[in-house]
Design a protein around this motif. Structure first.
Motif, short mmCIF file in Angstrom:
data_model
loop_
_atom_site.label_atom_id
_atom_site.label_comp_id
_atom_site.label_asym_id
_atom_site.label_seq_id
_atom_site.Cartn_x
_atom_site.Cartn_y
_atom_site.Cartn_z
N UNK A 204 37.64 45.17 84.23
CA UNK A 204 37.88 44.63 85.02
C UNK A 204 38.69 43.09 84.22
N UNK A 205 39.03 42.45 85.13
CA UNK A 205 39.87 40.92 84.62
C UNK A 205 38.26 40.00 84.95
N UNK A 206 37.78 39.02 83.23
CA UNK A 206 36.86 37.99 83.69
C UNK A 206 37.83 37.33 83.25
N UNK A 214 39.43 37.62 79.85
CA UNK A 214 39.47 38.92 79.07
C UNK A 214 39.32 39.81 79.98
N UNK A 215 40.07 41.10 79.42
CA UNK A 215 39.76 42.18 80.30
C UNK A 215 38.02 43.19 79.63
N UNK A 216 37.47 43.26 80.56
CA UNK A 216 35.98 44.34 79.19
C UNK A 216 36.10 45.98 80.74
N UNK A 217 35.63 46.91 79.36
CA UNK A 217 35.65 47.30 79.93
C UNK A 217 34.75 48.26 79.63
N UNK A 246 48.24 50.32 70.34
CA UNK A 246 49.10 50.55 71.31
C UNK A 246 48.32 50.56 72.63
N UNK A 247 47.92 49.83 72.96
CA UNK A 247 47.05 49.61 74.45
C UNK A 247 48.40 48.05 74.90
N UNK A 248 48.51 47.99 75.76
CA UNK A 248 49.27 46.67 76.32
C UNK A 248 48.76 45.23 76.77
N UNK A 249 49.94 44.18 76.82
CA UNK A 249 48.84 43.02 77.14
C UNK A 249 49.18 42.56 78.39
N UNK A 250 48.16 41.81 79.31
CA UNK A 250 48.69 41.25 81.31
C UNK A 250 47.90 39.62 80.21
N UNK A 256 42.06 45.75 77.02
CA UNK A 256 41.06 46.26 75.91
C UNK A 256 40.35 47.71 77.17
N UNK A 257 40.48 48.82 76.79
CA UNK A 257 40.19 49.66 77.77
C UNK A 257 39.67 50.47 76.03
N UNK A 258 38.41 49.78 75.39
CA UNK A 258 37.29 50.77 74.95
C UNK A 258 36.48 50.04 75.24
#
Length: 439
Positions: A204-206, A214-217, A246-250, A256-258
């Motif tokens: 989720x983008x916050x 930040x992206x929260x996972x 290895x993760x992208x940036x937006x 962040x997927x972890x």
């Protein structure tokens, strides 16, 4: 010529080296053994936590599923078989033997997408240039993302019942993409598994998180939530094929997927984590997840961490709130880049950190090992940095006088079955810690 008698420390190191040389990985038989005696002999699935081996040995000890009858011993080779085995038989003692790698997300993220979800549309709708930073995201795409996340959670969470032992067979057993939930139960053992951190398909983008958003996972590899008597031993926790690099940036921020590798939270108590490897991760190990959880956490969160390796982890090794945590004989290999801290001192924590070893790269000062989040006492003693004894509290307070920490956690650990000299730890734990290395 007189023969010199080696010092006690040298004798300990020499003995440890001999033990390492004689250590071989234990390969499990797939047959169900009859022995249910304490210790369980050489059958990993029947072994119980030894006496005095950390907090999980207190108040009755931890036996997991050691007493399981033949009809409650399961061998699984798929994620679906694993979850079915967990659900079978209620709280009767149970052994689950994992063969090979169980993949909880083998069909990919698309399998969890809710109708109407479109990531490109999500990015367009919540672009800070359009949405701004002063309110949380809402609307059709956020609703579709949340529904997709709910689908993933239902598919990848596996709930472990009481009186259960989960054990990997041989050197290459593990779980990828799954989240083990040890929630509201007692008496669980998990050993000899490689656990690749779940990859959140729908972070989720916050936009209100910090100055830039930040992206929260979600999804930890393992969560101990409100459970007691849990022994986590000889596992490897890793980001595996999907490190943060290895993760992208937006929107200019890491997608962040972890989440964490291991969380021990919400009234969890009497936990021993021993001989594990925690590798290549950011927010690694949290003990207590909220300053406001005193009603459930105060007097609990008693955790022992010993003979673990923390390799190239950024922070939380561990971060502690409330608990009486004994961290001894762990080895820390600190990354040269992105390092935050190792021991986080949080609200009402009582951390005792003794006889650990650290390998610090050039440019990382020992004062950064400790991090003050809230004022709480801490005991640190006998720790080594790059092979030499260092008073980590003194160097922290000298480097960060505005964040000075108080000495003296107020209690003395007694549940230590084995204590090694810190100089022995790098070689000993490199050879012995982690999945596939049970002696």
């Amino acid at each position: 010529m007189r023969t010199r008698t080696p010092s006690a420390a040298r004798r300990r190191i020499t003995g440890t080296a001999a033990a390492v040389a004689g250590c071989t990985a234990l390969t499990l038989s797939l047959s169900a053994p009859a022995s249910g005696a304490p210790g369980g002999g050489r059958d990993l699935a029947r072994q119980t936590l030894p006496a005095s081996d950390g907090w999980a040995s207190a108040e009755g000890g931890t036996t997991g599923g050691a007493g399981a009858g033949a009809d409650h011993v399961h061998t699984v080779t798929t994620w679906e078989e694993f979850r079915a085995a967990l659900a079978a038989g209620g709280d009767a003692p149970k052994i689950i033997r994992v063969v090979g790698t169980l993949d909880a997300t083998r069909d990919g993220c698309a399998a969890f997408e809710a109708p109407g979800y479109d990531f490109d549309r999500y990015l367009a709708d919540y672009d800070p240039a359009v949405w701004g930073h002063d309110r949380e995201v809402s609307g059709p795409q956020e609703d579709a993302r949340a529904a997709s996340a709910k689908n993933q959670a239902a598919a990848i969470k596996a709930f472990v019942p009481a009186n259960t032992t989960i054990v990997g067979v041989g050197r290459d057993a593990g779980i990828t993409g799954g989240s083990l939930q040890i929630k509201g139960v007692d008496n669980v053992i998990i050993r000899n598994l490689t656990l690749e951190s779940p990859l959140d398909c729908f972070p989720q983008w916050d936009p209100t998180d910090g100055a830039r958003g930040a992206w929260n996972s979600e999804y930890d590899a393992m969560v101990v939530y409100g459970s007691t008597h849990v022994w986590i031993d000889h596992n490897t926790f890793t980001d595996g094929r999907h490190p943060d690099s290895s993760l992208p940036r937006y929107y200019g921020e890491l997608y962040q997927q972890h989440d964490g590798e291991l969380d021990i939270v919400r009234g969890a108590d009497l936990v021993t984590a021993s001989w594990n490897v925690f590798a290549d991760h950011d927010k690694t190990l949290m003990i207590g997840n909220s300053d406001g959880a005193g009603a459930t956490d105060r007097g609990r969160l008693r955790v022992t961490l010993h003979h673990n390796v923390f390799k190239d982890v950024v922070e939380r090794a561990p971060r502690v709130r409330f608990g009486k945590v004994d961290a001894y004989n762990n080895h820390y290999v600190v990354p040269a880049e992105r390092y935050g801290y190792s021991w986080g001192i949080g609200f009402e924590s009582q951390l005792v950190a003794e006889k650990n070893s650290f390998s610090l790269p050039a440019g990382v000062e020992a004062g950064r090992i400790l991090k003050k989040w809230k004022d709480a006492p801490v005991t640190v003693a006998g720790n080594h940095v790059n092979g030499r004894p260092v008073d980590l509290l003194a160097v922290h307070n000298a480097q960060f006088p505005e964040e000075a920490l108080r000495s003296g956690a107020g209690w003395t650990p007694t549940l230590r079955a084995r204590v090694d000299h810190p100089r022995a730890l790098p070689g000993l734990l490199t050879a012995r810690a982690g999945a596939g290395r049970v002696c």
